[in-house]
Design an enzyme around this catalytic site. Structure first.
Site: not given
Ligand code: PEP
Ligand code: MG
Length: 556
Positions: A184, A481
């Protein structure tokens, strides 16, 4: 002496600026007996609290708006008479650091018990406690350093609370010794457009205020930069000038259309995405609206938050992802922090098994916000593993009166079973961040496993191709995404693998569009095949980059 460090480049950009190292968190003191001279120790507490108060007041003067109010309130807390007096009284049994540590912990626990707004202040009391103890110890205050001029922030990794205070005006590049490319921290750096490198082993050896060169595409950090690095920075500034504007639609060289959407976390980011030319939102991370909440937001509050996102667009569609709590994004009202293995635990859609009604109320709020808007609202669930879960979700979405349900493909079983899953829902969106972590059994937060946590891994590309192929035969759209979509070279590969749309941080749109524009669909398919059949992530990346000379021209 010049030193060079390399890590994984996650956000392109080149800068030269002084480095500041993020101090480590303040550790709990070792309890000492009562001091010989309690009055002298009491004076140390008073002085430390006054110093922290003054530092926070001074910082408040350098910012505006909410940040200023928060800093002023925290400054007041630093000299809270009850906290100071109670700690001083405790000097009859222990030392100053322990006294402050314990008294603040008790205050925080009382606030937690009160719940709501008061509970949210508990973290502020603990922050003040760490600052006072750091002052008593004579070590730097915890948190993001404060410097007068823009700087490169070097840290082990950033905690979610630190990332919330990251100001792109002062932090011009971010380098972490740990953290994976899908962590993140990387997601946040990308959304702020801050050049970033993760998993840069050894980089904590750089000294405060030393000038460093950071290349966020190549993943390189050099100390004592010279003329060559200055030239690279100038070349990057030319690229920035060239890639300043983008307005859709994004067309490949042969005219094939690839919708480019944005990943956003709230209304402000949605407005930025609209201004950046995004064709709507491909991923609204709804949990980002409520990460600071201890209790479930009301339907009215949620409706307002979603309506603000929808209002950013006149047309196009917005894909709302229902709360994806758990693992690295815990929400106290949904997740259990005591799970031994939270990434494999009750997270994402699975939280609806235990937290009865939360998902239904969220869908009710999304439907209410959708009724206030003329745009197309689609809803998708995170962490779907089976066709049965997809069917359950589709049922809940229909019951809420929302027309289009989809799922994220983040769990390998969902990629393998995309056909039966797509029989239950209208679309799928591949979350390459989690898909990579689960395919490679490699925690996305761990810098030490960064070469495994890489969406260029041929096994990941293989699963993406399988998912896209099942979408094509079912005539249903399969987008991406995850962060992979924001990497211009990987974006070409994804399109070549059969993915029909891409969603990314708005700042990544111009570069991705520019590179996609340089290839035909047939070329993208050839490049994708070369990457997918490589035998390593590095080999896949090299095979794709070799056929995309535009990347070198742009410094991407
Ligand atoms: C992913 O896992 O690629 C995603 C878009 O969700 P997050 O990054 O919010 O877990
Ligand atoms: Mg995910």
């Amino acid at each position: 002496m010049r030193a060079e460090y390399s890590g994984i480049g996650v956000v392109p950009g080149r800068v030269i600026a002084p480095a500041w190292i993020m101090p480590p968190p303040v550790a709990a003191p070792q309890k000492q007996p009562a001091p010989q001279d309690p009055e002298a120790e009491a004076e140390r507490i008073r002085e430390a609290s006054a110093a922290v108060h003054a530092q926070l007041r001074e910082r408040a003067e350098t910012v505006t708006g909410d940040a200023r109010d928060v800093l002023k309130a925290t400054a007041l807390m630093a000299k809270d008479p009850t906290l100071i007096k109670t700690a001083i009284k405790r000097l009859t049994s222990t030392d100053a650091e322990t006294a402050i540590w314990e008294v603040a912990a008790e205050t925080a626990a009382q606030l937690e018990k009160l719940g709501g707004y008061m509970a949210e202040r508990a973290a502020d009391v603990l922050d003040v406690r760490a600052r006072i103890v750091a002052q008593l110890r004579g070590v730097p205050a915890p948190g993001i350093p404060h410097a007068d001029a823009p700087f490169v922030l070097i840290a082990t990794d950033l905690a979610p609370a630190d990332t919330a205070t990251l100001d792109p005006e002062s932090v011009v590049a971010l380098v972490c010794a740990e953290g994976g490319p899908q962590s993140h921290t990387a997601v946040l750096a990308r959304s702020l457009g801050i050049p970033a490198v993760v998993a840069a082993t050894g980089v904590l050896d750089v000294t405060d205020e030393a000038d460093v060169f950071v290349d966020g595409a190549g993943g390189t950090i050099r100390t004592a930069p010279g003329a060559a690095e200055a030239e690279l920075v100038t070349a990057w500034q030319d690229t920035v000038g060239r890639l300043q504007t983008y307005s859709g639609p994004c067309l490949l060289k042969d005219g094939s259309r690839i919708p480019l959407r944005a990943n956003v976390g709230d209304g402000t980011q949605a407005r930025e995405a609209a201004a950046a030319g995004a064709e709507g939102v491909g991923l609204l991370r709804t949990e980002f609206c409520f990460l600071d909440r201890d209790t479930e937001p009301s339907v009215a509050e949620q409706t307002r938050a979603y309506a603000e996102v929808f209002a950013a667009f006149d047309d196009h569609k917005v894909v709302v992802r229902t709360l994806d709590a758990g693992a690295d994004k815990p929400l106290p009202f949904l997740t259990d922090t005591d799970e031994p293995n939270p990434a494999l635990g009750v997270r994402g859609f699975r939280t609806s098994r235990k937290a009865v009604g939360v998902l239904e109320r969220q869908l009710e709020a999304i439907a209410a916000a959708a009724r206030q808007s003329s745009i197309d609202v689609h809803v998708m669930a995170p962490m779907i593993a089976t066709a049965e879960e997809a069917a359950q979700f589709a049922g809940l979405v229909a019951a809420a009166g929302l027309p289009v349900a989809g799922v994220m493909v983040e769990v390998p079983s969902a990629a393998l079973q995309a056909g039966p899953i797509l029989d239950q829902v209208e679309f799928a969106s591949i979350g390459t961040n989690d898909l990579t972590q689960y395919v490679m059994a490699s925690d996305r937060m761990l810098g030490g496993l960064a070469e495994l946590s890489d969406p260029w891994q041929p096994a990941v590309l293989q699963l993406i191709r399988m998912t896209a192929a099942q979408g094509i035969s079912a005539e249903k759209s399969v987008g991406v995404c995850g962060e992979a979509a924001a990497d211009p070279a990987l974006a070409v590969v994804l399109v070549g693998l059969g993915v029909s749309s891409l969603s990314m941080a708005p700042r990544a749109l111009p570069a991705v569009a520019e590179v996609l524009r340089s290839v035909t669909l047939e070329q993208a398919q050839r490049i994708a095949e070369a990457a997918r059949t490589a035998t390593s992530a590095a080999g896949a990346k090299a095979a794709a980059r070799e056929q995309l000379p535009v990347l070198e021209d742009l410094g991407l």
